[in-house]
Design a protein around this motif. Structure first.
Motif, short mmCIF file in Angstrom:
data_model
loop_
_atom_site.label_atom_id
_atom_site.label_comp_id
_atom_site.label_asym_id
_atom_site.label_seq_id
_atom_site.Cartn_x
_atom_site.Cartn_y
_atom_site.Cartn_z
N PRO A 20 43.68 42.14 35.67
CA PRO A 20 43.19 43.09 34.66
C PRO A 20 42.01 43.90 35.19
CG PRO A 20 42.55 40.84 34.10
CD PRO A 20 43.48 40.74 35.26
N MET A 21 41.98 45.18 34.85
CA MET A 21 40.98 46.10 35.38
C MET A 21 40.06 46.62 34.29
SD MET A 21 41.37 46.56 38.67
CE MET A 21 42.56 46.11 39.94
N GLU A 22 38.86 47.01 34.69
CA GLU A 22 37.90 47.69 33.82
C GLU A 22 37.50 49.00 34.48
OE1 GLU A 22 36.71 46.94 30.88
OE2 GLU A 22 37.62 44.95 30.63
N VAL A 45 36.58 44.69 45.50
CA VAL A 45 37.04 44.57 44.11
C VAL A 45 36.94 45.90 43.38
CG1 VAL A 45 36.43 42.13 43.95
CG2 VAL A 45 34.73 43.86 43.33
N LEU A 46 36.69 47.00 44.09
CA LEU A 46 36.38 48.27 43.45
C LEU A 46 37.19 49.39 44.07
CD1 LEU A 46 34.34 49.41 41.32
CD2 LEU A 46 32.80 49.91 43.19
N GLN A 47 37.65 50.31 43.24
CA GLN A 47 38.36 51.50 43.70
C GLN A 47 37.88 52.70 42.90
OE1 GLN A 47 42.71 51.37 44.12
NE2 GLN A 47 42.84 53.40 43.23
N PHE A 48 37.32 53.70 43.61
CA PHE A 48 36.76 54.87 42.93
C PHE A 48 37.84 55.92 42.70
CE2 PHE A 48 32.94 53.08 44.93
CZ PHE A 48 32.10 53.04 43.83
N THR A 49 37.67 56.66 41.62
CA THR A 49 38.53 57.80 41.34
C THR A 49 37.82 59.08 41.78
OG1 THR A 49 37.65 57.94 39.09
CG2 THR A 49 39.67 56.69 39.41
N TRP A 355 37.70 51.84 39.24
CA TRP A 355 38.28 50.63 38.67
C TRP A 355 37.69 49.42 39.37
CZ3 TRP A 355 41.05 51.28 34.43
CH2 TRP A 355 41.66 52.51 34.22
N VAL A 356 37.41 48.41 38.57
CA VAL A 356 36.90 47.16 39.10
C VAL A 356 37.67 46.02 38.43
CG1 VAL A 356 35.07 46.99 37.36
CG2 VAL A 356 34.84 45.77 39.52
N ILE A 357 37.94 44.96 39.18
CA ILE A 357 38.61 43.79 38.62
C ILE A 357 37.75 43.24 37.50
CG2 ILE A 357 39.48 41.48 39.13
CD1 ILE A 357 40.00 42.42 41.97
N ALA A 358 38.37 42.97 36.36
CA ALA A 358 37.62 42.59 35.15
C ALA A 358 36.74 41.37 35.39
CB ALA A 358 38.60 42.33 34.01
N PRO A 393 45.53 52.44 35.35
CA PRO A 393 44.84 51.54 36.27
C PRO A 393 45.69 51.25 37.50
CG PRO A 393 44.88 50.67 34.02
CD PRO A 393 45.87 51.79 34.08
N PRO A 394 45.06 50.93 38.63
CA PRO A 394 45.81 50.55 39.84
C PRO A 394 46.29 49.10 39.73
CG PRO A 394 43.46 50.47 40.28
CD PRO A 394 43.60 50.99 38.87
N THR A 395 47.24 48.77 40.60
CA THR A 395 47.80 47.43 40.64
C THR A 395 47.14 46.64 41.77
OG1 THR A 395 49.91 48.22 39.79
CG2 THR A 395 49.92 46.09 40.89
N HIS A 396 46.64 45.46 41.44
CA HIS A 396 46.01 44.61 42.46
C HIS A 396 46.44 43.16 42.23
CE1 HIS A 396 43.05 43.02 45.27
NE2 HIS A 396 42.69 42.16 44.34
N PHE A 397 47.02 42.57 43.28
CA PHE A 397 47.42 41.17 43.23
C PHE A 397 46.53 40.37 44.17
CE2 PHE A 397 51.37 43.37 42.09
CZ PHE A 397 51.68 42.73 40.90
#
Length: 861
Positions: A20-22, A45-49, A355-358, A393-397
């Motif tokens: 889940p992302m925030e 854990v972070l992805q900028f737009t 986006w950052v992992i919640a 949101p992006p997908t991160h596993f």
């Protein structure tokens, strides 16, 4: 977590759906931006737009820094190429984690200062290396030219020693007389000019151009030249191209300035190197020039070796740091790329969103505050969560060493959308299993399993080593290879197949009369050691090894593997449809659930799951008992009252009929068919007492509705008609249901828009048209795909059959044919058997089964 069991379940379920992302907003001081983003990058854990989509890459705020990083990368690539020229291995910079954790050398430097120091250091090394390379190229060219000159001098001297006397004798008396007459007229003297000499051009030409070169000179001078060639014993290096090639020394004699001009042009055209020679009649001058050139060759070689040694030492020094420098440059480049997506709303401050992992929101906030505090800035940095609605949101596993390879498989075909069910979770189990179904062999599987265990044993060493592309790929898939080998052994035990031979692990349940004394003949039937239906007559695990020595082995294994392939394929395709339903429920997409998933499930269950049901039903029925129940027997015969018939033997009225009865007491008449003699009354020609052909039964569901020639249960015809109706009804529901309700929903929204003064009629027509086309494509793809994909899963049977047959051929032709000869032939036969088994079955067939298993998960699943 308060509940440990619940915490364990949550951890196990993390791979099923993406993290889940925030969506956050980050405001930082421009002077602290570089250090802050460098620390955030260590967290992963972070992805900028991008907040500047209207700006080109060259209009970005930090484009100059990115260019500087590109230039540093170019220099590092140059250094790497030079190190590869000396076959130097680049020193490892350690693991990524250790590199990110030990960046103390750059913590006290800003991004610009770090780039300045690296530019100065790498620039100095580049200038030194380029200067050495330039000097080396110049020295090498001169050295190679001197080698050619040495060869020309030696060949020319030998030529003049052997051929010069013969050339000097040809004085051309006619031309000499003409000259004498002219002299008498003009000068009044008639002395013969004995000093007339021929001019010459000498040099080196490539042996491949020798014939063309000679022909061109002859034609250009019309034969007015004399040419001699001498081959150079060893291949030499060309001074200009640096290529090693075979060459010839040439010397051309002529007597004209015009011819000399032509010959020089021809030499240039053929890239022949010309060299000026001294007067060859002056032997001391020639010897002196040979000695001087030889000494210069020695001196040039000494200088070249010194230059090479200096370059080697410099490259060895560079190889110790190249990987570390490359990682530093890549880190800086990533930081500035991220900063280019920030927006400068206020002077001195930068704002970014991403986006950052919640679960890591608090960690990110603490990292930002810590990085900002270390810079001693007056203005604080702010990190806030952006209220919804958010962008997609992006997908991160979150993966580990075991799951990484399977996740890469799935991502190569397509990355699941945010929070969608992850197919990689199921691929981790089904991929090696389906590989094992195709590759099933205990012996070959053990080799693959041992290779996987070897890679696991050397896991730590390979993690620290610099691996090539192929070895690196094998290291990443080490757990996958181990599981592939394990399931290949498992499937081999099910098939009871080890190098094409059966393993009598638990003792066969069949025997041939005369097998002890070797009197078994072709066509003899194996007998069971126990009564039919006795549990002790079932082989404990896998297939009985006696099947491998029977004449109907191929027929039995084909039937078994083909049905097994269909069952596994339908279950996997149906599980994919259920995953689609899980996604619809999770995302609360009611239209997708009701008008897509449920019709798909109905269609698949009505036709294809019913096929699986018929396969298992046919396997479970005691056909010996059913067929015996429709067989006429004499009550006085030994077969009357046999235990093969599951039921109560009836009383036979021998006075009626032909004196024989069925086991249930029906008097047989001449001309009675199976339907009359069978007690089941299921209908059709067999009435349920003879096994059906399943392919014919399945085809007749659609071609002959309501007609079942050989039913297996009561009411089969009616049940198949009901299933056919369900399948036919599900298709129009799948095709029209969702577009209809979406069109109503769109019309309702358009009505509200018109009430508010907006005109969206064109968008409405365009949207509904796209929905109908998309739904039609999906319907056709699903209906046809269920049929074609079911047939595609037959590759499990085909490849398993090919593997076992190849193993049988290799064993019989390479081993059995040589065992009856002598020990030497057996030794050679075993070598051939081992080599061809490794090359074909342990290399090519592994790759083939791997690719087919991959295709089944990419396309069919």
């Amino acid at each position: 977590f308060a509940d440990p069991d619940r915490a364990k379940n949550l951890i196990m379920a993390r791979w099923f759906r993406s993290e889940p992302m925030e969506y956050i907003s980050l405001i930082i001081n421009e002077d602290a931006a570089h250090g802050c983003l460098a620390e955030l990058g260590n967290l992963s854990v972070l992805q900028f737009t991008d907040l500047n989509p209207d700006l080109t890459p060259f209009q970005r705020r930090y484009v100059s820094y990115v260019k500087r990083c590109d230039e540093l990368e170019r220099k590092i690539r140059f250094f790497t190429h030079e190190c590869e020229g000396f076959s130097l291995e680049l020193a490892s910079a350690g693991s990524i984690q250790s590199f990110l954790g030990s960046s103390s050398s750059s913590k006290n430097k800003t991004g610009g200062q770090l780039l300045d120091s690296m530019e100065a250091e790498l620039g100095e090394y580049e200038s030194q290396l380029k200067e050495l390379n330039t000097y080396s190229e110049k020295l090498t060219s001169e050295y190679n030219s001197k080698i050619e000159l040495q060869e020309v001098l030696e060949k020319a001297r030998s030529f003049f020693v052997s051929d010069a006397p013969r050339i000097a004798v040809s004085a051309m008396s006619g031309v000499g007389a003409s000259s004498s007459l002219i002299s008498d007229e003009e000068d009044g003297t008639s002395p013969r000019d004995l000093s007339m000499r021929f001019s010459s051009i000498s040099g080196v030409v490539s042996s491949s151009e020798k014939l063309r070169f000679e022909r061109m000179m002859f034609r250009a001078t019309r034969g007015n030249c004399y040419t001699r060639f001498a081959s150079i014993d060893q291949d030499i290096t060309d001074p200009e191209t640096g290529l090693i090639e075979e060459k010839h020394v040439f010397i051309v004699f002529f007597k004209s300035a015009a011819i000399e001009k032509k010959l020089k042009k021809i030499c240039d055209a053929f890239e022949a190197h010309r060299y000026t020679l001294p007067d060859m009649d002056d032997a001391p001058a020639v010897d002196r020039m040979l000695a001087e050139n030889a000494q210069e060759l020695v001196d040039s070689r000494t200088v070249l070796l010194k230059n090479q040694d200096t370059r080697f030492k410099l490259c060895k020094l560079l190889a110790e740091n190249l990987e570390k420098w490359l990682w530093i440059v890549l880190r800086e480049k990533s930081v500035y790329h991220s900063l280019n997506s920030f927006k400068a709303d206020v002077s001195g401050m930068l704002r970014g969103e991403g986006w950052v992992i919640a679960s890591s929101v608090d960690l990110v906030r603490d990292t930002v505050n810590s990085a900002h505090a270390n810079m001693n800035m007056a203005l604080p940095s702010l990190m806030n969560q952006v209220p919804k609605p958010w962008p997609t949101p992006p997908t991160h596993f979150v993966t580990n060493k075991f799951t990484y390879g399977y996740q890469e498989f799935v991502n190569t075909y397509g990355i699941p959308r945010y929070r969608e069910a992850n197919p990689a979770l199921f691929t981790a189990a089904t991929f090696p299993f389906l590989f094992g179904v195709m590759y099933g062999d205990v012996g070959h599987g053990l080799f693959l399993f041992a290779a996987g265990l070897y890679l696991l044993w050397n896991e730590k060493a390979n993690d620290a080593a610099k691996l090539g592309e192929m070895t690196g790929g094998l290291h990443v898939g080490r757990y996958m290879m181990t599981m592939m080998g394990f399931f290949a052994v498992y499937a081999g035990l099910i098939y009871n197949d080890c190098f094409s031979l059966g393993l009598n692990l638990f003792g066969t349940r069949f025997y041939f009369i005369g097998q002890e004394d070797g009197t078994v003949e072709e066509g003899d039937v194996a007998q069971q050691l126990t009564a039919y239906g006795d549990p002790d007559g079932v082989y404990p695990f896998g297939l009985d090894p006696m099947w491998h020595v029977t004449s109907n082995e191929l027929l039995f294994f084909n039937s078994f593997k083909m049905k097994l392939s269909v069952v596994l394929g339908i279950f996997q395709m149906f599980s994919g449809t259920l995953l689609k339903g899980c996604n619809a429920v999770y995302f609360k997409e009611k239209l997708d659930l009701i008008f897509e998933v449920l019709p798909m499930i109905a269609f698949a269950a009505a036709l294809f799951l019913y096929m699986v049901f018929l396969i298992f039903l046919k396997w479970s029925i005691n056909w010996n008992s059913r067929m015996l129940s429709a067989t006429c027997l004499d009550p006085a015969s030994p077969g009357w009252g046999s235990s093969d018939y599951v039921g109560v033997w009836g009383d036979c009225d021998t006075s009626a009929g032909d004196g024989t009865c069925t086991p249930w007491g029906h008097p047989c008449q001449v001309g009675d068919d199976t339907a009359i003699k069978c007690p089941l009354n299921f209908g059709g020609s067999g009435d349920g007492c003879q096994p059906p052909n399943l392919i014919t039964t399945l085809i007749n569901i659609a071609l002959q509705p309501g007609a079942v020639d050989e039913p297996m249960y009561q009411g089969q015809a009616g049940m198949q008609n009901l299933l056919l109706i369900i399948a036919f009804v599900s298709v129009p529901v799948l095709l029209l249901g969702k577009p209809y309700f979406l069109s109503r929903q769109t019309a309702h929204e358009t009505t509200h828009a018109i009430d508010e003064g907006e005109d969206e009629h064109d968008d409405e027509d365009h949207g509904i048209g796209e929905i109908i086309i998309h739904q039609a494509i999906e319907t056709i793809e699903f209906v046809l795909g269920m049929v074609s994909n079911t047939a595609s899963y037959l590759r499990l049977w085909a490849l398993s059959l090919a593997h076992s047959e190849l193993a049988t051929v290799f064993w019989e032709k390479a081993m059995l044919s040589t065992l009856a000869m002598n020990s030497a032939a057996t030794y050679v036969g075993f070598g051939v058997f081992a080599g061809i088994t490794f090359g074909v079955l342990l290399a090519m067939d592994v790759l083939e089964c791997f690719l087919h298993a991959l295709r089944l998960h990419w396309v069919e699943f």
